[in-house]
Design an enzyme around this catalytic site. Structure first.
Site, PDB file in Angstrom:
ATOM      1  N   HIS A  22       3.812   4.188   4.559  1.00  0.00           N
ATOM      2  CA  HIS A  22       3.502   4.101   5.990  1.00  0.00           C
ATOM      3  C   HIS A  22       3.360   5.518   6.518  1.00  0.00           C
ATOM      4  O   HIS A  22       4.173   6.387   6.172  1.00  0.00           O
ATOM      5  CB  HIS A  22       4.617   3.397   6.761  1.00  0.00           C
TER       6      HIS A  22
ATOM      7  N   ASN B 261       0.811  -1.227   0.000  1.00  0.00           N
ATOM      8  CA  ASN B 261       0.000   0.000   0.000  1.00  0.00           C
ATOM      9  C   ASN B 261       0.844   1.277   0.000  1.00  0.00           C
ATOM     10  O   ASN B 261       0.416   2.326   0.463  1.00  0.00           O
ATOM     11  CB  ASN B 261      -0.997  -0.015   1.167  1.00  0.00           C
TER      12      ASN B 261
HETATM   13  N1  UDP Z   1      -1.319  -5.208   6.612  1.00  0.00           N
HETATM   14  C1  UDP Z   1      -1.481  -6.351   5.859  1.00  0.00           C
HETATM   15  N2  UDP Z   1      -2.636  -7.084   6.004  1.00  0.00           N
HETATM   16  C2  UDP Z   1      -3.622  -6.722   6.861  1.00  0.00           C
HETATM   17  C3  UDP Z   1      -3.454  -5.536   7.623  1.00  0.00           C
HETATM   18  C4  UDP Z   1      -2.286  -4.796   7.466  1.00  0.00           C
HETATM   19  O1  UDP Z   1      -0.608  -6.711   5.077  1.00  0.00           O
HETATM   20  O2  UDP Z   1      -4.653  -7.419   6.936  1.00  0.00           O
HETATM   21  C5  UDP Z   1      -0.060  -4.425   6.465  1.00  0.00           C
HETATM   22  C6  UDP Z   1      -0.216  -3.206   5.543  1.00  0.00           C
HETATM   23  O3  UDP Z   1       0.961  -3.091   4.738  1.00  0.00           O
HETATM   24  C7  UDP Z   1      -0.315  -2.059   6.546  1.00  0.00           C
HETATM   25  C8  UDP Z   1       0.584  -2.546   7.678  1.00  0.00           C
HETATM   26  O4  UDP Z   1       0.334  -3.947   7.734  1.00  0.00           O
HETATM   27  O5  UDP Z   1       0.102  -0.834   6.001  1.00  0.00           O
HETATM   28  C9  UDP Z   1       0.345  -1.928   9.033  1.00  0.00           C
HETATM   29  O6  UDP Z   1      -1.019  -2.055   9.372  1.00  0.00           O
HETATM   30  P1  UDP Z   1      -1.843  -0.848  10.000  1.00  0.00           P
HETATM   31  O7  UDP Z   1      -3.103  -1.430  10.507  1.00  0.00           O
HETATM   32  O8  UDP Z   1      -1.014  -0.071  10.962  1.00  0.00           O
HETATM   33  O9  UDP Z   1      -2.185   0.032   8.703  1.00  0.00           O
HETATM   34  P2  UDP Z   1      -1.686   1.489   8.250  1.00  0.00           P
HETATM   35  O10 UDP Z   1      -1.454   2.310   9.489  1.00  0.00           O
HETATM   36  O11 UDP Z   1      -0.432   1.300   7.437  1.00  0.00           O
HETATM   37  O12 UDP Z   1      -2.805   2.035   7.412  1.00  0.00           O
HETATM   38 MG    MG Z   2      -0.455   1.849  11.201  1.00  0.00          MG
END
Ligand code: UDP
Ligand code: MG
Length: 195
Positions: free
Chosen positions: A163, A160
């Site tokens: 970060h 995605n």
């Molecule tokens: N991620 C994933 N599968 C999931 C949820 C999260 O691969 O089901 C990965 C994704 O790359 C995400 C990262 O884990 O950016 C960290 O998750 P978070 O919930 O903190 O999301 P963010 O803050 O990046 O939106």
């Molecule tokens: Mg996060």
């Protein structure tokens, strides 16, 4: 008390963002929204550095599992078939491991972004975690269509692009972790914003 313009957040352009040639595009979107880049560097993270970057608490790990689960429920996929369990902490642990592999697989770009409500503003510009749900006009919505359904089938994290810290506390921890060295963060006045 600090000026509201001095709120800071931490951002990484992930390996897919760098490999898609989106470094300039992503920086542009922050800058055009009056966010000021005050630290910037390309680097390769070790798996250990990524392990201390992401939280280790069960609540955070469970949330990863919940994000996968929400998509599985929506499209009728079976979480047990892909993970051998429906336990969301166990699912989250597997996803966290893939995430550490992904984030240490290739060069990334890290930065500190400063401005009014920088944490929320940058999250808005980036869009929600799952690119398939992210609105057009957000970075994740404009440049990716990834989803846990295909990422998990390929045994990898969701790609995605970016970060971005979710709270000021998370930003503080991450800025210290990645730009802890004295002199790594710069002060300057942006035309039209600071004067
Ligand atoms: N991620 C994933 N599968 C999931 C949820 C999260 O691969 O089901 C990965 C994704 O790359 C995400 C990262 O884990 O950016 C960290 O998750 P978070 O919930 O903190 O999301 P963010 O803050 O990046 O939106
Ligand atoms: Mg996060």
């Amino acid at each position: 008390m600090k000026s509201p313009k001095e709120e800071r957040t931490f951002v990484i352009i992930k390996p897919d963002g760098v490999r898609k040639g989106l470094v300039g595009e992503i920086l542009k979107r922050f800058e055009q929204r009056d966010m000021k880049i005050v630290a910037l560097e390309m680097f390769v993270a070790t798996r250990g550095e990524m392990d201390s970057h992401y939280p280790k608490e069960d609540a955070w790990i469970r949330r990863l599992g919940e994000k996968t689960m929400a998509t599985y429920v929506k499209y009728g996929y079976d979480i047990k078939r892909d993970f051998g369990t429906g336990d969301l902490v166990r699912v989250g642990k597997v996803v966290r491991g893939w995430l550490l592999d992904y984030m240490s697989s290739a060069p990334m770009v890290k930065m500190v972004v400063q401005g009014v409500h920088a944490v929320d503003m940058v999250r808005k510009i980036v869009g929600p975690t799952m690119p398939y749900l992210a609105e057009m006009g957000t970075i994740r919505g404009d440049f990716s269509a990834d989803s846990p359904t295909n990422a998990n089938a390929e045994r990898r994290a969701v790609y995605n692009l970016v970060h971005a810290s979710e709270t000021p506390e998370e930003a503080k921890h991450e800025i210290e972790h990645w730009f802890g060295k004295k002199g790594a963060i710069f002060k300057y006045k942006r035309f039209g914003i600071d004067e």
